[in-house]
Write a protein that holds these residues in place. Structure first.
Motif, short mmCIF file in Angstrom:
data_model
loop_
_atom_site.label_atom_id
_atom_site.label_comp_id
_atom_site.label_asym_id
_atom_site.label_seq_id
_atom_site.Cartn_x
_atom_site.Cartn_y
_atom_site.Cartn_z
N THR A 88 52.18 46.02 42.52
CA THR A 88 53.39 46.63 43.34
C THR A 88 54.43 46.96 42.34
N HIS A 89 54.46 47.90 41.36
CA HIS A 89 54.86 48.49 40.32
C HIS A 89 54.24 49.10 39.22
N PRO A 90 54.27 50.06 38.83
CA PRO A 90 53.94 51.14 37.84
C PRO A 90 53.58 50.18 36.56
N LEU A 91 54.21 49.10 36.32
CA LEU A 91 54.03 49.13 35.13
C LEU A 91 52.46 47.10 35.36
N ALA A 92 52.89 46.77 36.64
CA ALA A 92 52.20 46.40 36.80
C ALA A 92 50.68 46.67 37.22
N ALA A 93 50.60 47.55 37.94
CA ALA A 93 49.15 48.54 37.56
C ALA A 93 48.76 49.12 36.60
N VAL A 94 50.14 48.91 35.46
CA VAL A 94 48.88 49.25 33.48
C VAL A 94 48.14 48.62 33.19
N PHE A 95 49.29 47.77 33.48
CA PHE A 95 48.43 46.14 32.69
C PHE A 95 46.47 46.09 33.37
N GLY A 96 47.17 45.70 35.32
CA GLY A 96 46.38 45.48 35.60
C GLY A 96 44.55 46.12 35.57
N ALA A 97 45.19 47.88 35.09
CA ALA A 97 44.06 49.10 34.51
C ALA A 97 43.07 48.09 33.63
N GLY A 98 44.08 47.83 32.70
CA GLY A 98 43.63 47.62 31.67
C GLY A 98 42.48 46.13 31.35
N MET A 99 43.42 45.68 32.10
CA MET A 99 42.61 44.15 32.04
C MET A 99 41.72 44.37 33.03
N GLY A 100 41.98 45.33 34.38
CA GLY A 100 40.75 44.91 35.05
C GLY A 100 39.42 45.95 34.14
N GLU A 101 39.44 46.42 33.39
CA GLU A 101 38.77 47.45 32.93
C GLU A 101 37.60 46.90 31.07
N ARG A 103 37.74 43.18 31.64
CA ARG A 103 36.85 41.77 31.79
C ARG A 103 35.84 42.75 32.95
N ARG A 104 35.93 43.90 33.30
CA ARG A 104 34.46 44.16 33.63
C ARG A 104 33.55 44.40 32.28
N SER A 105 33.86 44.97 31.56
CA SER A 105 32.82 45.29 30.11
C SER A 105 33.01 44.47 28.98
N SER A 106 33.81 43.15 29.17
CA SER A 106 33.45 41.84 28.27
C SER A 106 32.28 41.70 29.25
N ARG A 107 32.06 41.45 30.76
CA ARG A 107 30.78 40.86 31.18
C ARG A 107 29.35 41.17 30.72
N ILE A 108 29.97 42.38 30.20
CA ILE A 108 27.97 43.57 29.77
C ILE A 108 27.83 43.36 28.25
N THR A 109 29.05 44.33 27.79
CA THR A 109 29.03 43.70 25.94
C THR A 109 29.27 42.63 24.98
N GLY A 110 29.97 41.45 26.59
CA GLY A 110 30.49 40.45 25.66
C GLY A 110 31.47 40.29 25.54
N VAL A 118 34.04 50.01 24.33
CA VAL A 118 34.98 49.25 25.74
C VAL A 118 36.34 49.74 25.63
N LYS A 119 36.94 49.81 23.95
CA LYS A 119 38.19 50.40 23.51
C LYS A 119 38.61 51.45 24.37
N ASP A 120 37.79 51.99 24.37
CA ASP A 120 37.94 53.77 24.82
C ASP A 120 38.20 53.99 25.91
N ARG A 121 36.74 52.14 27.09
CA ARG A 121 37.29 52.85 28.55
C ARG A 121 38.32 51.73 28.52
N VAL A 122 38.83 51.05 27.94
CA VAL A 122 39.72 50.15 28.51
C VAL A 122 41.87 51.49 28.35
#
Length: 239
Positions: A88-101, A103-110, A118-122
């Motif tokens: 609902t605000h910019p800083l949470a959006a930044v956290f959500g983008a990094g955490m979401g990526e 999570r998605r990457s860890s399911r693929i690459t461990g 993965v770090k570059d994508r985050v």
């Protein structure tokens, strides 16, 4: 005696026409359009100023509250589910983008954040989010940046046109008495005054708001860097 009475009447009429409303009413059509346009721009400028002040205060307050939760030592997964998934605000959006990526990457690459890019994508996900959020916060700032330098020239155009119209009236009346000249010149100069009243707040507000947004952008980038370091450290601890 008659000349004295006529001079007094002429002076009274001139004084009445030198009020702000009188200057507007007696101005030519072009000058009136310039004045109305500048007044509308001034209202818009102040609306943007108040909106940005309120917005900047709100996002800084929300960022402080979010950082308190982030650094409280709680679970990042729980924080993501509570605020990052639907920010609902910019800083949470930044956290959500990094955490979401992550999570998605860890399911693929461990759980290895370092290998597999993965770090570059985050980092890229958070960087893109910061850019998008700053574009949203900076909306309408271009109007302040444009009106600031342009408004005085628009007012000056109205002044030049008004003076030309005033001199034409003087020539038609064959009278250079100050009581005759003053209203026309005042109407013309009034346009420049409105232009300055519009431009000065726009320039000052743009510089202050732009600096505040730059500081908030640095704040989000600093948070993104720290968050990426935390994810990298957790990945190394788990590998």
């Amino acid at each position: 005696m008659d000349r004295a009475v006529d001079a007094a009447n002429l002076g009274a009429a001139a004084a009445g026409s030198l009020s702000l409303w009188g200057l507007f009413l007696h101005a030519s059509l072009v000058v009136k359009l310039v004045m109305v346009g500048l007044i509308v721009c001034s209202i818009w400028v102040w609306a943007i100023i108040f909106d940005k002040i309120i917005t900047i205060r709100r996002v800084n307050r929300q960022a402080t509250e979010f950082e308190d939760k982030f650094w409280s030592g709680g679970s990042l997964d729980d924080l993501y589910d509570a605020e990052g998934a639907k920010p609902t605000h910019p800083l949470a959006a930044v956290f959500g983008a990094g955490m979401g990526e992550w999570r998605r990457s860890s399911r693929i690459t461990g759980i290895d954040l370092v290998r597999g890019g993965v770090k570059d994508r985050v980092d890229r996900a958070m960087s893109i989010t910061i850019t998008r959020e700053m574009e949203r916060l900076e909306r309408w700032l271009i109007f302040l940046a444009t009106i600031g330098p342009v408004a005085p020239f628009i007012g000056l155009f109205g002044t030049v046109w008004g003076i030309m119209h005033a001199f034409g009236s003087i020539a038609a009346m064959h009278n250079t008495n100050l009581a005759v000249v003053a209203p026309g010149i005042s109407e013309a100069l009034f346009a420049t005054a409105i232009g300055l009243v519009t431009a000065i707040p726009a320039v000052i507000a743009y510089n202050i708001i732009n600096n505040s947004l730059a500081l908030f952008s640095d704040r989000m980038e600093g948070f993104a860097t720290e968050f990426a370091a935390i994810l990298s450290r957790q990945s190394e601890e788990r590998s």
